[in-house]
Design an enzyme around this catalytic site. Sequence first.
Site, PDB file in Angstrom:
ATOM      1  N   GLU A 141      -2.575  11.342   3.410  1.00  0.00           N
ATOM      2  CA  GLU A 141      -3.617  11.164   4.404  1.00  0.00           C
ATOM      3  C   GLU A 141      -3.597  12.380   5.335  1.00  0.00           C
ATOM      4  OE1 GLU A 141      -4.407   6.825   5.769  1.00  0.00           O
ATOM      5  OE2 GLU A 141      -2.234   7.059   5.657  1.00  0.00           O
ATOM      6  N   GLU A 168       0.856  -1.190   0.000  1.00  0.00           N
ATOM      7  CA  GLU A 168       0.000   0.000   0.000  1.00  0.00           C
ATOM      8  C   GLU A 168       0.887   1.233   0.000  1.00  0.00           C
ATOM      9  OE1 GLU A 168      -3.140   0.060   2.918  1.00  0.00           O
ATOM     10  OE2 GLU A 168      -2.928   2.220   3.182  1.00  0.00           O
TER      11      GLU A 168
END
Length: 417
Positions: free
Chosen positions: A172, A167
């Site tokens: 974020e 990932e």
Amino acid sequence: MAGPRLLRRCLLTALSAVLAGSALAAPAQAAAPTSSTSSAAAEVTTFSDTFDGPAGSPVDSSKWQMETGDNVNNHERQYYTSGTNNAALDGQGHLVITAKRENPGNYQCWYGTCQYTSARLNTSGKFAAQYGHVEARMKVPRGQGMWPAFWMLGTDIGDVGWPNSGEIDIMENVGYEPSTVHGTIHGPGYSGSGGIGAPYSLPGGQAFADDFHTFAVDWAPDSITWSVDGNVYQRRTPADLGGKTWVFNKPFFLILNLAVGGDWPGDPDGSTSFPQQLVVDSVSVTTSNTATGTAIRGLAGKCVDVAAANSANGTQVQLYDCNGTAAQQWTVGSDGTIRALGKCLDVKDNGTADGTPVQLWDCTGGPNQKWVVTDAHDIVNPQADKCLDVKDNDSANGTPLQIWSCSGNANQKWTVG
């Protein structure tokens, strides 16, 4: 990674069957080069969405699919819906992902009746990339419990599961950190709270929700470099993993989502207003015409080379026998940069004088890192109005490169690709 991150978000259970069937779908066909001034350049746009369309219309289903359901893995509070209730174009060239405090469909979540709705989109089975410049220009929401993200998962997740799929979190943000975003990698033995990454903060207490910002990674074999608005803030390689497996030399697909609550951001509270919006102006992936970049050949058929393949700031860029190593793999970008080893071709000290050396340096977005590749095979720095030049017309290995007034001589002629 900062924050009490106990479990990393995975694909929704409802989507796992879809992924198992589509994980090995071929990447979309590359488009033609985007710049007429660099017809020999390696850069091509393999994915682009500028979200043009009438207000209220859905995203392009040839590029994106909508996920539905809740997410117990991180104890998030939202239910992801399909349709346009939570993800729609605004008619002004934006995708708006809206988190709402509502439950019109009586959706059920892991904790009972869902309190919020939102949206999550991915390109699985429609587009995947292996290496390139991956970016999104977005304005994030604000408020306690908000968790917007732009990220990627390995296309083999349906076969190997998470975190073996790998990932790459490009951006974020958690609402209690309005000035900070995070970039992280997750893989076997370094997932969840053990993910490897770093934060980037705006100066002077500015909030990311106040304006649009560009979040990107430059991704190459054994290298991922993160930037915000062109400012590089971290680079990761297998050397950072302590002997664990690097799982990022394979195709990945894209994901955009706005989560509400969860183990990391915490739940919304009385200070959080709804609705909240993640506004996406554009998403693009640009790559070279090979997976690793392309050679730039010049005097005596030799190549533009980063000395000793050293990615440190200030490393000399020179002429050297072409050998196909990463030190000679360059990506010519639509942003005017020329990149290798996750960094940019840079005119030293922002100089404009004849004889100013060129070097490798963190990408800053400055004019000393902008180049135009012309059909006449010149590589020009517009700020200086000078050409990339082999010093003293010397074809020996190790001869430094510099900028010099454009003369049309052989030591200023380059072939990209």
